[in-house]
Structures are given as structure tokens and as C-alpha cells.
Design a protein around this motif. Structure first.
Motif, PDB file in Angstrom:
ATOM      1  N   HIS A  36      -7.340  -0.872  -4.040  1.00  0.00           N
ATOM      2  CA  HIS A  36      -8.292  -0.109  -3.219  1.00  0.00           C
ATOM      3  C   HIS A  36      -9.683  -0.701  -3.409  1.00  0.00           C
ATOM      4  N   HIS A  91     -12.858  -2.071  -0.898  1.00  0.00           N
ATOM      5  CA  HIS A  91     -13.432  -2.334   0.431  1.00  0.00           C
ATOM      6  C   HIS A  91     -14.174  -3.661   0.353  1.00  0.00           C
ATOM      7  N   HIS A 116      -7.379   7.517   2.789  1.00  0.00           N
ATOM      8  CA  HIS A 116      -8.348   8.235   1.947  1.00  0.00           C
ATOM      9  C   HIS A 116      -7.997   9.709   2.093  1.00  0.00           C
ATOM     10  N   HIS A 142      -7.973   8.430  -3.801  1.00  0.00           N
ATOM     11  CA  HIS A 142      -8.873   9.465  -4.340  1.00  0.00           C
ATOM     12  C   HIS A 142      -8.175  10.755  -4.768  1.00  0.00           C
ATOM     13  N   ASP A 192     -12.803   0.603  -5.643  1.00  0.00           N
ATOM     14  CA  ASP A 192     -13.377   1.109  -4.392  1.00  0.00           C
ATOM     15  C   ASP A 192     -14.517   0.209  -3.892  1.00  0.00           C
TER      16      ASP A 192
HETATM   17 ZN   LIG Z   1     -12.373   3.822  -0.451  1.00  0.00          ZN
END
Ligand SMILES: [Zn+2]
Length: 347
Positions: A19, A21, A202, A228, A284
Motif C-alpha cells: 500500500h 501511493h 480504502h 486502513h 501509504d
Molecule cells: Zn492509501
């Protein structure tokens, strides 16, 4: 019994990052270099220096976090040259942190000098040309933004299908959790599944995106993993447990962006470990939260008193949840086995 976990041990673990980005993984330093280059070509540019805009003292929440991407980093990285420069840096950073398998995610975007198609093709070429592919393999996940209209969501899925044979393994749902009507994406995710793409979402990031209706709708997309999982009611938790979904937990992000109350020791990491679902530690947005994946392993070990064996077990769980094929799984299993055999005994 084995020696205590330290930074060197965490760095040497064969880590899997699922995960991350792409845009959020660019360090302020790398963005600063892009900014300097741009500024020298156009001294009238008014964009703030990234070292100020993303300073370490900045406090993030969802009001400041999402505009940073849509209004700032996207503008800075809008040309093929800046994208190539930043993705090469991101790949290098993950590899240097001991990541052996990476799934990067990004929302297709266009600019005056680039179509969405060009954007994806450019990223895939960088991944292909990365000189350390034998050490770290990288795949791509395309993200649907919650603010997308259904046609845009479908365009993301079509791009993912178009480039599937070049290393796109899945589709994600991301973006400001206070925005959008996720029920409009049903068809897009259905098509993704139909074409053999994996799905990650998400999930329950903030109370506003955690109603029973929303979470049930998201589960109806038949996701393979969830990210998450902060505000999950018991009923939904039982469903996730029964389906053994992979859970991407981003501890520093959740603490720093105040998605949870308190610090690392208050994180829901342990409550999910107890469900038996594969738990995968992820960064993240390492460029923003300034915590590498090896640091995430270290933080969790310190907060929950985990041993070296516990961290190797976590690496093992992460392998179980990758979207890559069985050859990748075999390669990673061998690396985890090697780490287990080489872990330092207590002296
Ligand atoms: Zn994320």
C-alpha cells in the motif's frame, strides 16, 4: 529466543510493500529537486518550495492532506520528465530500504503535456527499466478516486485491462473519504474482477466513510484486500475475518493524520492480528509521513513487544496477500525462509 529487533534487522527483512501511493512516496527532497529545475526554467513560477510546503513540522489531517496532492504535487509532477525523475527516485528509495516486492498505486491523470495513457505507459517503462529488478520486483495498481464519476472509474479499469500484461495487477479505491458516492462504482469493479484484476479498497478510514451501508457496498465489490480498516463495526469485522481478507495497515499514517486517537501503541494492529487475517504493514505515503517500511516494522515491534520471529511471521503474511503470481510467491517465500534461518540467535 532471538536477539531484540533493531533498525538494522528491520532493514534487512525481506519486506513486501502493498500500500504505497506513487505520488505520496516521493520525498520532499526529490520534489525540491524537481521544483528547482522548474524554477530555473520559469522564475515566475509561484509554487512554494516543497521543503517548506511539506516541512516536518506540518500537522496533517484530511483537510490539509488531500489538497496537497490535487493542488500541489500533481502540479509539480505534471510532465513526463518530472514523472520519470520522481518514479526512479521512489523505486530506489524502496529498494534501499530492503523492499523485495512492491505494489505501487496511482490514479491515472492527464496534463497539458500528457494523456492518462501516456502517464501509465511512462510509469510502466520506468518499472521495466529499473536496474535492480532482480532484487525488487514492482507491479502497478490503478486507483479510482472517490470523486470520480462512473465513466472516469470505468476509464481507470479499461486502462488497467489494457496494460494488464505489462504489470498492472489490480484496481484500488482511494481519495478523500469524506467525498463521493461509492455505490456508483459497482460496475467498474465488477468489470475489473471479470478481467482477473485484483481489488483493494480504502476501507473505513474515517467515521464518515464507515456507515454499514457503505461498508457492505464495498464488500459487495468482492475485494481481495482492504486498506486502513480503522472504524469497522463488529458485524463487518466478522465478515472480513470469515473471508480472510488481506489487511494493509499504515500505522504512522494513521497516527500522524490522526485517523486514530493516541500513538502507535493505541493502533488497531493487534486487534486485527488476533482475527487471523493476513496483516501487512505498509507506508501509504512515505514522502509525507517520513517513515520507511523498515521503520514501520521497528515501530510496531517496539510498541507491541514483538520478537524477530514475529516480524518474520509478518513478512510471511504479507507474501500471502500479494497480487503477483505464484512465481513471485515462491521467490518471496524462499527469501522469508532464508531470513528465518539467518536470524541472529541471542548471544
Ligand atoms: Zn492509501
Amino acid at each position: 529466543m532471538t536477539a531484540r529487533v533493531d533498525a538494522a534487522f528491520a532493514k534487512n527483512l525481506p519486506k513486501v510493500e502493498l500500500h504505497a501511493h506513487l505520488t505520496g512516496s516521493i520525498t520532499p527532497q526529490c520534489l525540491h529537486e524537481i521544483w528547482t529545475q522548474k524554477k530555473s526554467g520559469d522564475p515566475s513560477m509561484t509554487l512554494q518550495d516543497p521543503l517548506e510546503a511539506m516541512s516536518k513540522d506540518k500537522v496533517w489531517d484530511i483537510m490539509t492532506f488531500f489538497p496537497l496532492f490535487s493542488k500541489y504535487i500533481y502540479e509539480l509532477c505534471s510532465t513526463p520528465a518530472s514523472i520519470v525523475y520522481s518514479i526512479n527516485a521512489v523505486l530506489r528509495d524502496f529498494k534501499e530500504d530492503g523492499v523485495v516486492y512492491l505494489e505501487l498505486r496511482t490514479t491515472p491523470r492527464s496534463s497539458s503535456s500528457m494523456s492518462k495513457d501516456d502517464y501509465i505507459a511512462t510509469i510502466l517503462s520506468c518499472i521495466d527499466d529499473f536496474p535492480h529488478r532482480n532484487v525488487m520486483t514492482t507491479y502497478l495498481i490503478l486507483s479510482i478516486d472517490r470523486r470520480n464519476i462512473p465513466e472516469e472509474a470505468m476509464e481507470v479499469v479499461d486502462l488497467a485491462i489494457q496494460y494488464q500484461s505489462r504489470g498492472i495487477v489490480g484496481v484500488d479505491l482511494c481519495g478523500d473519504p469524506s467525498k463521493g458516492d461509492i455505490s456508483t462504482f459497482k460496475e467498474a469493479f465488477h468489470k475489473a474482477k471479470l478481467y482477473g484484476l485484483k481489488i483493494t479498497l480504502h476501507f473505513a478510514e474515517v467515521p464518515a466513510s464507515s456507515s454499514l451501508l457503505e461498508l457492505k457496498t464495498l464488500l459487495s465489490f468482492r475485494p481481495d484486500r482492504l486498506g486502513h480498516v480503522v472504524h469497522v463495526p463488529d458485524k463487518i469485522k466478522a465478515q472480513i475475518k470469515a473471508s480472510k481478507l488481506g489487511l494493509e495497515l499504515c500505522v504512522s499514517c494513521n497516527v500522524q493524520a490522526r485517523l486514530i486517537e493516541g500513538g502507535v501503541a493505541d493502533h488497531h494492529f493487534m486487534s486485527w492480528i488476533k482475527t487471523g487475517c493476513p496483516v501487512i504493514l505498509c507506508t501509504d505515503d512515505v514522502g509525507i509521513f517520513d517513515s520507511t517500511l523498515s521503520n514501520e516494522y521497528l515501530l510496531v515491534a517496539q510498541a507491541f513487544n514483538l520478537s524477530r520471529d514475529d516480524l518474520i511471521d509478518l513478512c510471511d503474511q504479507a507474501v500471502e496477500a500479494i497480487f503477483g503470481d505464484r512465481h513471485e510467491k515462491q521467490r518471496l517465500c524462499a527469501l522469508v525462509k532464508e531470513a528465518r534461518e539467518n536470524r541472529m540467535p541471542i548471544d
